[in-house]
Motif scaffolding. Structure first.
Motif, PDB file in Angstrom:
ATOM      1  N   HIS A  57      -6.785   1.571  -4.338  1.00 38.66           N
ATOM      2  CA  HIS A  57      -7.773   1.794  -5.395  1.00 38.66           C
ATOM      3  C   HIS A  57      -8.305   0.467  -5.935  1.00 38.66           C
ATOM      4  O   HIS A  57      -7.564  -0.512  -6.072  1.00 38.66           O
ATOM      5  N   ALA A  58      -9.589   0.442  -6.248  1.00 37.03           N
ATOM      6  CA  ALA A  58     -10.245  -0.761  -6.752  1.00 37.03           C
ATOM      7  C   ALA A  58      -9.567  -1.298  -8.014  1.00 37.03           C
ATOM      8  O   ALA A  58      -9.383  -2.512  -8.167  1.00 37.03           O
TER       9      ALA A  58
ATOM     10  N   LYS B 153       0.880  -1.174   0.000  1.00 36.68           N
ATOM     11  CA  LYS B 153       0.000   0.000   0.000  1.00 36.68           C
ATOM     12  C   LYS B 153       0.915   1.221   0.000  1.00 36.68           C
ATOM     13  O   LYS B 153       1.716   1.416   0.911  1.00 36.68           O
TER      14      LYS B 153
ATOM     15  N   LYS C 261     -12.664  -2.019   2.900  1.00 34.19           N
ATOM     16  CA  LYS C 261     -11.610  -1.070   2.553  1.00 34.19           C
ATOM     17  C   LYS C 261     -10.260  -1.778   2.620  1.00 34.19           C
ATOM     18  O   LYS C 261      -9.989  -2.532   3.547  1.00 34.19           O
TER      19      LYS C 261
ATOM     20  N   TYR D 296     -16.050  -5.935  -4.086  1.00 30.24           N
ATOM     21  CA  TYR D 296     -15.269  -5.130  -3.153  1.00 30.24           C
ATOM     22  C   TYR D 296     -15.893  -5.358  -1.782  1.00 30.24           C
ATOM     23  O   TYR D 296     -17.007  -4.915  -1.522  1.00 30.24           O
TER      24      TYR D 296
ATOM     25  N   VAL E   7      -1.000   3.928  -5.440  1.00 32.75           N
ATOM     26  CA  VAL E   7      -2.151   3.045  -5.659  1.00 32.75           C
ATOM     27  C   VAL E   7      -3.350   3.450  -4.798  1.00 32.75           C
ATOM     28  O   VAL E   7      -4.331   2.716  -4.713  1.00 32.75           O
ATOM     29  N   HIS E   8      -3.278   4.635  -4.182  1.00 30.20           N
ATOM     30  CA  HIS E   8      -4.379   5.115  -3.338  1.00 30.20           C
ATOM     31  C   HIS E   8      -5.523   5.675  -4.174  1.00 30.20           C
ATOM     32  O   HIS E   8      -5.328   6.180  -5.277  1.00 30.20           O
ATOM     33  N   ASN E   9      -6.705   5.632  -3.594  1.00 28.16           N
ATOM     34  CA  ASN E   9      -7.856   6.345  -4.131  1.00 28.16           C
ATOM     35  C   ASN E   9      -8.023   7.645  -3.340  1.00 28.16           C
ATOM     36  O   ASN E   9      -7.140   8.012  -2.554  1.00 28.16           O
ATOM     37  N   HIS E  10      -9.135   8.313  -3.517  1.00 29.22           N
ATOM     38  CA  HIS E  10      -9.348   9.615  -2.882  1.00 29.22           C
ATOM     39  C   HIS E  10      -9.531   9.533  -1.361  1.00 29.22           C
ATOM     40  O   HIS E  10      -9.442  10.548  -0.680  1.00 29.22           O
TER      41      HIS E  10
ATOM     42  N   THR F 112      -7.219   4.606   0.635  1.00 31.23           N
ATOM     43  CA  THR F 112      -7.134   3.144   0.643  1.00 31.23           C
ATOM     44  C   THR F 112      -6.679   2.697  -0.750  1.00 31.23           C
ATOM     45  O   THR F 112      -6.606   3.501  -1.679  1.00 31.23           O
TER      46      THR F 112
END
Length: 160
Positions: free
Chosen positions: A69-70, A57, A107, A104, A61-64, A67
């Protein structure tokens, strides 16, 4: 099963036990399919019917919400499932991803491990679906993502 006739599996077997061998093997796979390098994966295990790929992590590779990202998890799942398929189907056959269904589940707040598994290889004389399940777990062992990737397996065409 492909067993030791598969050159990817032979490469893994020759490198995995050496210092930085897993890292180097993964880099070689990512040279062949460069998009997978975007998540900086690392193969942890590989044999016919089973593969494990880890991913740290990190900000890229994070989302907004901070966490994983999908789509990074989809990328990880396709890498694990694709290489598993490559070392599992006989060398007389070829494969290509046909579809993927994903769930999904939670988180993804830690480093991740994708575990791909599949059953017996189809006969695929005229082409057949080959489902590969991929479960992605966090460092606490919690499943945060699940995918089933449908691989289309067909005999290789004979060259004239």
């Amino acid at each position: 099963m492909a067993g030791t006739n598969n050159r990817v599996l032979k490469l893994w077997q020759s490198m995995a036990g050496k210092p930085r061998g897993k890292w180097l093997f993964t880099r070689m796979i990512c040279l062949r399919a460069p998009y997978f390098g975007s998540i900086r994966p690392k193969f942890e295990a590989l044999e016919p019917g089973h593969a494990q790929v880890s991913m740290r992590k990190r900000r890229a590779v994070h989302n907004h919400i901070g966490t994983v990202h999908a789509i990074a998890m989809c990328n990880m799942a396709e890498l694990a499932g694709g290489v598993l398929t490559d070392v599992t189907v006989p060398p007389s056959h070829r494969w290509i991803p046909k579809g993927m269904t994903v769930e999904y589940l939670a988180k993804a707040e830690t480093d991740l491990l994708a575990t791909a598994s599949a059953g017996d290889v189809p006969n695929a004389d005229g082409g057949e679906d080959y489902p590969v399940q991929v479960d992605v777990t966090d460092t606490h062992g919690k499943t945060v993502f699940r995918a089933v990737i449908t691989m289309w397996v067909t005999p290789k065409q004979k060259r004239a």
